[in-house]
Design a protein around this motif. Structure first.
Motif, short mmCIF file in Angstrom:
data_model
loop_
_atom_site.label_atom_id
_atom_site.label_comp_id
_atom_site.label_asym_id
_atom_site.label_seq_id
_atom_site.Cartn_x
_atom_site.Cartn_y
_atom_site.Cartn_z
N VAL A 113 0.83 -1.20 0.00
CA VAL A 113 0.00 0.00 0.00
C VAL A 113 0.87 1.25 0.00
O VAL A 113 0.63 2.19 -0.74
CB VAL A 113 -0.95 0.01 1.22
CG1 VAL A 113 -1.69 1.33 1.31
CG2 VAL A 113 -1.94 -1.13 1.11
N GLN B 39 2.32 1.79 -3.43
CA GLN B 39 1.36 2.31 -4.38
C GLN B 39 1.12 3.80 -4.15
O GLN B 39 1.00 4.57 -5.08
CB GLN B 39 0.04 1.54 -4.27
CG GLN B 39 0.10 0.13 -4.85
CD GLN B 39 -1.26 -0.53 -4.86
OE1 GLN B 39 -2.28 0.13 -4.99
NE2 GLN B 39 -1.27 -1.83 -4.72
N ASN B 40 1.04 4.21 -2.87
CA ASN B 40 0.83 5.61 -2.57
C ASN B 40 1.99 6.46 -3.09
O ASN B 40 1.79 7.55 -3.62
CB ASN B 40 0.65 5.83 -1.07
CG ASN B 40 -0.69 5.28 -0.57
OD1 ASN B 40 -1.60 5.12 -1.35
ND2 ASN B 40 -0.78 5.00 0.72
N ASN C 39 1.85 6.95 -6.77
CA ASN C 39 0.74 7.77 -7.23
C ASN C 39 1.14 9.22 -7.43
O ASN C 39 0.31 10.05 -7.79
CB ASN C 39 -0.41 7.73 -6.20
CG ASN C 39 -1.53 6.80 -6.67
OD1 ASN C 39 -1.55 6.37 -7.80
ND2 ASN C 39 -2.44 6.51 -5.78
N PRO D 24 -1.45 7.57 -12.14
CA PRO D 24 -2.44 6.79 -11.38
C PRO D 24 -2.00 5.34 -11.25
O PRO D 24 -2.03 4.59 -12.22
CB PRO D 24 -3.72 6.92 -12.23
CG PRO D 24 -3.24 7.24 -13.60
CD PRO D 24 -1.98 8.03 -13.43
N LYS E 155 -3.29 2.71 -9.61
CA LYS E 155 -4.45 2.14 -8.92
C LYS E 155 -5.27 1.33 -9.91
O LYS E 155 -5.61 1.81 -10.99
CB LYS E 155 -5.31 3.26 -8.33
CG LYS E 155 -6.57 2.79 -7.63
CD LYS E 155 -7.39 3.98 -7.15
CE LYS E 155 -8.70 3.52 -6.52
NZ LYS E 155 -9.54 4.67 -6.10
N LYS E 156 -5.57 0.08 -9.54
CA LYS E 156 -6.36 -0.78 -10.42
C LYS E 156 -7.71 -0.14 -10.70
O LYS E 156 -8.40 0.33 -9.79
CB LYS E 156 -6.54 -2.16 -9.78
CG LYS E 156 -7.23 -3.16 -10.71
CD LYS E 156 -7.28 -4.54 -10.07
CE LYS E 156 -7.99 -5.53 -10.99
NZ LYS E 156 -8.02 -6.89 -10.41
N ALA F 213 -8.13 2.56 -12.60
CA ALA F 213 -7.96 3.93 -13.07
C ALA F 213 -7.99 3.94 -14.60
O ALA F 213 -7.42 3.07 -15.26
CB ALA F 213 -6.65 4.50 -12.56
N ALA G 4 2.23 -2.37 -12.49
CA ALA G 4 0.88 -2.13 -13.01
C ALA G 4 0.84 -2.47 -14.49
O ALA G 4 1.75 -2.11 -15.25
CB ALA G 4 0.48 -0.67 -12.80
N LYS H 26 -10.18 8.30 -11.76
CA LYS H 26 -9.18 7.80 -10.84
C LYS H 26 -9.74 6.71 -9.94
O LYS H 26 -10.86 6.84 -9.48
CB LYS H 26 -8.63 8.95 -9.99
CG LYS H 26 -7.39 8.60 -9.20
CD LYS H 26 -6.81 9.84 -8.58
CE LYS H 26 -5.54 9.50 -7.81
NZ LYS H 26 -4.93 10.70 -7.21
#
Length: 209
Positions: A2, A5-6, A9, A13, A15-16, A18, A47, A209
């Motif tokens: 997590v 991923q942040n 970002n 993006p 994030k799955k 997006a 990703a 998003k």
């Protein structure tokens, strides 16, 4: 995972689910095609980005994908992302071998910063006839912070520039200007020939998003 991923970002993006859409125009402002992107999977900080290109009448032309990797303090674009998806369509029955250096984007962009070069080497074999194409992205730099407005909204962006040189029999050199917004990615880009004349541009026209 997590936290990674942040961090990733920051400018793209990561994030799955997006989705974002970029519309491409010629130098006169006529729409040529639309590229639609979707983050379809995230696994071990990688990703998968699905790309679908539709023509100006919304007919699907080609679908491909590439990888976007989180390296903690930067993201790395699979060198395959440098290829125009229409190349896959044009040479879909041709044996291809690709090698290259990924395109990296740090999470701490600053005005005056110089970024790493990237390249792609594509070897094609068409029934014994061999062809090679190379794409070199050089002279990448961060030049300014600017506000950019597109059909998707108004964004505070870093303005980047770089040289894109493509060789396939003959050499073509372009100067690229690109605007990148935090958490969004590329908002606008412009392509100029070696004489400084605008050849075409792209704008972000939708973002989920």
């Amino acid at each position: 995972m997590v936290l990674a991923q942040n961090t990733c970002n920051t400018y793209y993006p990561f994030k799955k689910g997006a989705k974002f859409e970029i519309t491409n125009y010629n130098k006169k402002g006529k729409k040529e095609n639309v590229s639609k992107y979707e983050v379809t999977d995230i696994n071990n900080n990688v990703a998968t980005i699905k790309t679908t290109v539709n023509d100006n009448k919304n007919k699907e032309l080609i679908t491909s994908s590439y990888a976007l990797t989180c390296n903690g303090n930067s993201i790395s674009f699979d060198f395959k992302s440098m290829i125009n998806p229409e190349i896959y369509k044009q040479y879909k029955d041709v044996d291809m071998e690709m090698t290259g250096t990924n395109l990296e984007l740090p999470n701490d962009l600053q005005i005056g910063q110089k970024l790493k070069d990237a390249n792609l080497n594509l070897a094609m074999n068409m029934s014994g006839i061999k062809m090679n194409m190379t794409i070199d992205i050089t002279n990448r730099s961060v030049n300014a912070k600017e506000s950019i407005t597109t059909p998707a909204g108004t964004f505070n962006c870093f303005a980047l520039s770089y040289t894109n040189e493509m060789k396939m029999g003959m050499k073509m050199t372009f100067k690229i200007k690109e605007w990148i917004a935090e958490g969004v990615g590329v908002v606008k880009s412009e392509s100029y020939n070696k004489n400084g004349k605008l050849m075409g541009y792209s704008e972000l026209t939708n973002f989920i998003k």
